[in-house]
Design a protein around this motif. Structure first.
Motif, mmCIF file in Angstrom:
data_model
loop_
_atom_site.group_PDB
_atom_site.id
_atom_site.type_symbol
_atom_site.label_atom_id
_atom_site.label_comp_id
_atom_site.label_asym_id
_atom_site.label_seq_id
_atom_site.Cartn_x
_atom_site.Cartn_y
_atom_site.Cartn_z
ATOM 1 N N GLU A 7 -4.765 2.864 2.708
ATOM 2 C CA GLU A 7 -3.821 2.735 1.591
ATOM 3 C C GLU A 7 -4.282 3.552 0.391
ATOM 4 N N LEU A 8 -5.570 3.562 0.118
ATOM 5 C CA LEU A 8 -6.076 4.394 -0.970
ATOM 6 C C LEU A 8 -5.842 5.879 -0.690
ATOM 7 N N ARG A 9 -5.962 6.275 0.557
ATOM 8 C CA ARG A 9 -5.703 7.674 0.907
ATOM 9 C C ARG A 9 -4.246 8.031 0.651
ATOM 10 N N VAL A 10 -3.332 7.114 0.979
ATOM 11 C CA VAL A 10 -1.911 7.374 0.751
ATOM 12 C C VAL A 10 -1.614 7.428 -0.744
ATOM 13 N N ASP A 39 4.065 6.818 5.712
ATOM 14 C CA ASP A 39 2.912 6.258 4.994
ATOM 15 C C ASP A 39 3.343 5.603 3.683
ATOM 16 N N TYR A 40 4.247 6.258 2.987
ATOM 17 C CA TYR A 40 4.706 5.695 1.715
ATOM 18 C C TYR A 40 5.476 4.399 1.937
ATOM 19 N N LEU A 41 6.294 4.355 2.975
ATOM 20 C CA LEU A 41 7.053 3.138 3.258
ATOM 21 C C LEU A 41 6.131 1.981 3.635
ATOM 22 N N ARG A 42 5.109 2.273 4.425
ATOM 23 C CA ARG A 42 4.161 1.213 4.779
ATOM 24 C C ARG A 42 3.408 0.711 3.550
ATOM 25 N N VAL A 44 4.539 0.707 0.461
ATOM 26 C CA VAL A 44 5.479 -0.094 -0.328
ATOM 27 C C VAL A 44 5.639 -1.483 0.273
ATOM 28 N N GLU A 45 5.722 -1.560 1.593
ATOM 29 C CA GLU A 45 5.840 -2.866 2.239
ATOM 30 C C GLU A 45 4.595 -3.718 2.008
ATOM 31 N N ALA A 46 3.425 -3.092 2.044
ATOM 32 C CA ALA A 46 2.187 -3.844 1.813
ATOM 33 C C ALA A 46 2.120 -4.362 0.380
ATOM 34 N N VAL A 47 2.546 -3.531 -0.569
ATOM 35 C CA VAL A 47 2.528 -3.975 -1.970
ATOM 36 C C VAL A 47 3.526 -5.106 -2.187
ATOM 37 N N ASP A 48 4.713 -4.987 -1.617
ATOM 38 C CA ASP A 48 5.704 -6.058 -1.757
ATOM 39 C C ASP A 48 5.206 -7.362 -1.143
ATOM 40 N N GLU A 49 4.572 -7.261 0.006
ATOM 41 C CA GLU A 49 4.049 -8.467 0.648
ATOM 42 C C GLU A 49 2.956 -9.109 -0.197
#
Length: 211
Positions: A7-10, A39-42, A44-49
């Motif tokens: 995630e930090l890499r993205v 990668d960006y969508l994943r 965003v989903e992780a941040v929302d979760e």
């Protein structure tokens, strides 16, 4: 929220593309856009979760704090611990919390526990006052907000109602005596009280003959 290495890499790659579009990392022309989008969508989903999970935890902690507050004074230790944790997470104490702390402070306890309850009460009162002040100053423009904080300013003086002077009301001046008629002369004391003329005492017969 803690990001993983991927995630930090993205995040780093997204920031690099936004800030320096011409310096983006070289990648295959065909697979690069789709890979980056995934990668960006994943991310965003992780941040929302993570945000939703933080909201659920906050709701759970506040419900638990409310249950311990309703069980006072027997649950004073657990209530104060959970209240301290909630304050560290940005919780603003409610009026019910202030009332509960004042009640706990009035109960008999050891000196260290009394100091602990007093310190927590003062901290909560400060947070509550700051929150009320910020909400009242939010609709005010910035210059007006600064002037409202300074005492003895024209803006602050204009907001204060005009105070009437205390003390006895001013007395009306006494009426001056009416001027006398200039045609009439003021009598003198001698005219008002004429001198009393003493009558001579009658002389003795012997003295009259000798004279």
């Amino acid at each position: 929220m803690a990001f993983s290495a991927d995630e930090l890499r993205v995040v780093r790659r997204a920031l690099a593309e936004v800030l320096h579009p011409s310096r983006s990392v070289a990648a295959p022309a065909v697979s690069r856009p789709a890979e980056y989008v995934q990668d960006y969508l994943r991310l965003v989903e992780a941040v929302d979760e993570a945000v939703h999970e933080a909201g659920r935890l906050r709701t759970f902690f506040l419900d638990e704090l409310r249950r311990y507050r309703d069980a006072l004074p027997g649950s004073s230790v657990g209530y104060m611990e959970r209240l301290g944790t909630a304050l560290a997470g940005g919780y603003v104490p409610a009026p019910a919390d202030l009332a509960a702390l004042r009640q706990l402070r009035s109960l008999p306890c050891a000196a260290p526990e009394h100091l602990r309850r007093t310190a927590l009460l003062r901290h909560c009162e400060t947070l509550a006052e700051n929150d009320v002040r910020l909400r009242l100053e939010a609709p005010m423009p910035a210059p007006r907000r600064l002037l409202a904080l300074l005492p003895n300013t024209p803006a602050a003086a204009a907001d204060e109602p005009e105070q009437k002077p205390k003390g006895n009301p001013p007395q009306k001046p006494e009426t001056e005596p009416a001027p006398q008629d200039p045609g009439r002369r003021t009598p003198t004391p001698a005219e008002l009280w004429p001198p009393h003329r003493r009558t001579p005492a009658p002389g003795k017969p012997d003295q009259a003959r000798s004279a």
